[in-house]
Design an enzyme around this catalytic site. Structure first.
Site, mmCIF file in Angstrom:
data_model
loop_
_atom_site.group_PDB
_atom_site.id
_atom_site.type_symbol
_atom_site.label_atom_id
_atom_site.label_comp_id
_atom_site.label_asym_id
_atom_site.label_seq_id
_atom_site.Cartn_x
_atom_site.Cartn_y
_atom_site.Cartn_z
ATOM 1 N N ILE A 62 117.735 17.165 -65.568
ATOM 2 C CA ILE A 62 117.003 16.213 -64.722
ATOM 3 C C ILE A 62 115.563 16.703 -64.594
ATOM 4 C CG2 ILE A 62 116.847 15.233 -62.403
ATOM 5 C CD1 ILE A 62 119.256 14.195 -64.022
ATOM 6 N N HIS A 143 121.614 11.290 -47.266
ATOM 7 C CA HIS A 143 121.007 10.448 -46.226
ATOM 8 C C HIS A 143 119.520 10.279 -46.517
ATOM 9 C CE1 HIS A 143 118.816 13.267 -43.434
ATOM 10 N NE2 HIS A 143 119.730 14.153 -43.763
ATOM 11 N N GLU A 189 121.661 9.084 -40.387
ATOM 12 C CA GLU A 189 122.414 10.342 -40.389
ATOM 13 C C GLU A 189 121.989 11.198 -39.222
ATOM 14 O OE1 GLU A 189 123.080 14.686 -41.349
ATOM 15 O OE2 GLU A 189 121.224 13.618 -40.914
ATOM 16 N N GLU A 190 120.680 11.162 -38.959
ATOM 17 C CA GLU A 190 120.125 12.040 -37.916
ATOM 18 C C GLU A 190 120.567 11.612 -36.518
ATOM 19 O OE1 GLU A 190 118.935 14.742 -38.744
ATOM 20 O OE2 GLU A 190 117.863 14.598 -40.654
ATOM 21 N N ASP A 218 122.322 17.103 -49.056
ATOM 22 C CA ASP A 218 121.477 17.042 -47.874
ATOM 23 C C ASP A 218 120.733 18.366 -47.765
ATOM 24 O OD1 ASP A 218 120.283 16.617 -45.440
ATOM 25 O OD2 ASP A 218 122.153 16.400 -44.296
HETATM 26 N N1 TRP Z 1 122.038 17.173 -42.054
HETATM 27 C C1 TRP Z 1 121.697 18.196 -41.095
HETATM 28 C C2 TRP Z 1 120.587 17.680 -40.246
HETATM 29 O O1 TRP Z 1 119.778 16.932 -40.723
HETATM 30 C C3 TRP Z 1 121.268 19.482 -41.739
HETATM 31 C C4 TRP Z 1 122.416 20.389 -41.931
HETATM 32 C C5 TRP Z 1 122.806 21.340 -41.098
HETATM 33 C C6 TRP Z 1 123.315 20.387 -42.989
HETATM 34 N N2 TRP Z 1 123.902 21.973 -41.585
HETATM 35 C C7 TRP Z 1 124.241 21.391 -42.747
HETATM 36 C C8 TRP Z 1 123.430 19.646 -44.134
HETATM 37 C C9 TRP Z 1 125.243 21.664 -43.627
HETATM 38 C C10 TRP Z 1 124.452 19.921 -45.003
HETATM 39 C C11 TRP Z 1 125.371 20.926 -44.743
HETATM 40 O O2 TRP Z 1 120.523 18.013 -39.088
HETATM 41 ZN ZN ZN Z 2 119.662 16.062 -43.154
HETATM 42 CA CA CA Z 3 115.612 19.968 -64.647
#
Ligand code: TRP
Ligand code: ZN
Ligand code: CA
Length: 455
Positions: A62, A143, A189-190, A218
């Site tokens: 990629i 997300h 997501e947040e 993520d």
């Molecule tokens: N998605 C989470 C956030 O935005 C970030 C995060 C915290 C996370 N721990 C994680 C993402 C473990 C993936 C796996 O707050």
């Molecule tokens: Zn996140």
């Molecule tokens: Ca690459």
């Protein structure tokens, strides 16, 4: 009698294109879509399809530059919309529209699912790649929303862009997946995994049971990165661990708040999940800095949920490795049931009238998924008594013509026994492909002996 005009053509022993190509090394040319309008179609013969096994294509690299170009766009979108891409803010919908346009142009079937949360409308973007086994769905997602305090380029432009670029690579390469491929970008997501939970809860039970796995991305470009692999499912975990082992990069199990991203929505519904993560607010230890580099005693992402989560908040090496890992997982887990290298051949003779109308010969391609590859091979065996007066086209199932040879091109022999390479990657593989041949000079006899398409 087919061969009735002056210069009688000696019948050669029948053989397929493969044998002919070995005996008489064919020329290789590259054809682009022909500008000319299709000639009147003549009756075509029935097709003979032959299938030969071959190894699956390796996953593509990629391009980091492509992934970063998407991040630049997301940054611009945030900057033009009050500095964020948060749920309920205009920067979120603009982000979704940017991705959707790319996916639509690449041949995806997209849909926007809206939901309501906190007095605002949120959106999920779902993109299906046509084909694959509808009873085995492999999904990758990320997300797309940011927090309201910043542009959210690592969290989670990084995962969104890597999943987007992998989806575009599926289209570019005409990947023949056995499983049905689906990609998703989640809203809100947040706010607590709102969009992904809405999506999963609204899947009928019969649809849920078709998922062979969901892969979540993520935060995969953290500026002081670790290499964390979700350990929720041993098989999905292994695909990522193997990939990083191949790079010589050690990994650890992801533990920074299990269930804190969209994979939890799928896991709660009994769907197998996997994913990657390069760390958020937690501090990198001395041992981790030893094996991964970076700065011990500092957060993996010091700009986590802050206004400094901009395009400057990305470690290129981590983003590149993780983006390639997304593609590796899709290619490995999605593996094709009808592998590249399969051939479809027609060995029925079709006479070519002297200085007359075009004739066609058909091969029917079925059981494949996605588009033709950019290097579709067309083997042609035409026995003909005069050189330089044949026009030969490949017609895609929708009728698009790809010029293989035009009458002014001189051949080394009267016969045209050649292999052409055609970039027909915008054409769905399945359907009736035709070889169209027209004799445009006087005093010839000839026939299409056989021809074949190799994917
Ligand atoms: N998605 C989470 C956030 O935005 C970030 C995060 C915290 C996370 N721990 C994680 C993402 C473990 C993936 C796996 O707050
Ligand atoms: Zn996140
Ligand atoms: Ca690459």
């Amino acid at each position: 009698m087919r061969l009735s005009v002056s210069r009688q053509l000696p019948r050669l022993p029948r053989r397929g294109i493969a044998g002919a190509a070995i005996a008489l090394a064919g020329l290789v040319a590259t054809a682009a879509p022909a500008a000319t309008a299709p000639a009147p179609a003549a009756p075509s013969t029935a097709a003979t399809a032959a299938v030969s096994p071959a190894a699956a294509l390796a996953p593509p690299d990629i391009p980091l530059a492509n992934v970063k170009a998407h991040l630049t766009q997301l940054q611009s979108i945030a900057s033009a919309n009050g500095g964020n891409r948060a749920h309920g803010r205009p920067g979120y919908r603009a982000s979704l529209d940017y991705l959707k346009a790319k996916l639509d142009a690449a041949g995806y079937t997209t849909s926007v699912q809206s939901f309501s949360y906190g007095g605002a409308t949120g959106y999920n973007l779902i993109a299906d790649w046509p084909g694959g086994d509808p009873n085995q769905v492999l999904m990758a997602g990320a997300h797309l929303d940011s927090v309201s305090s910043g542009a959210g380029i690592n969290d989670n432009g990084s995962g969104s862009a890597a999943v987007l670029e992998t989806a575009l690579a599926v289209s570019r390469t005409g990947f023949q997946s056995g499983k049905h491929l689906r990609f998703g970008w989640w809203g809100a997501e947040e706010q607590g995994l709102v969009g992904s939970r809405y999506y999963v809860n609204n899947l009928p039970a019969a649809e849920r049971s078709k998922f062979s796995g969901y892969l979540n991305f993520d935060m995969i470009g953290s500026p002081n990165p670790g290499y964390f692999v979700y350990d929720d499912d041993v098989q999905l975990e292994k695909v990522f661990k193997d990939y990083f082992a191949g790079l010589g990069v050690p990994t650890e199990i992801e533990t920074e708040g299990d269930g804190r991203s969209d994979h939890a929505s799928f896991k709660n519904a009994g769907i197998r999940v996997g994913g990657l993560f390069t760390g958020a607010g937690r501090t990198k230890t001395a041992a981790q800095a030893q094996k991964w580099g970076g700065t011990a005693g500092q957060a993996f992402d010091r700009c986590y949920h802050s206004s400094c989560d901009t395009t400057a908040n990305i470690n290129d090496t981590a983003l590149d490795r993780n983006s390639d890992a997304v593609a590796h997982a899709i290619w490995t887990l999605g593996a094709g049931s009808v592998p590249p290298g399969d051939s479809y051949e027609n060995t029925a003779d079709v006479a070519i009238p002297d200085n007359g109308a075009a004739v066609t010969s058909t091969v029917t391609v079925s059981g494949r998924t996605g588009n033709a590859p950019p290097t579709l091979s067309v083997g042609v065996d035409i026995r003909h008594t005069w050189r330089g007066d044949l026009v030969i086209d490949l017609l895609a199932p929708d009728g698009t013509a790809y010029r293989l040879k035009n009458s002014s091109g001189n051949d080394s022999a009267d016969d045209v026994i050649a292999t052409y390479t055609v970039n027909a990657s915008t054409e769905p593989a399945n359907g009736d492909w035709k070889l169209r041949v027209q004799d445009v000079g006087p005093q010839d006899t000839g026939y299409i002996n056989s021809w074949k398409l190799t994917f």
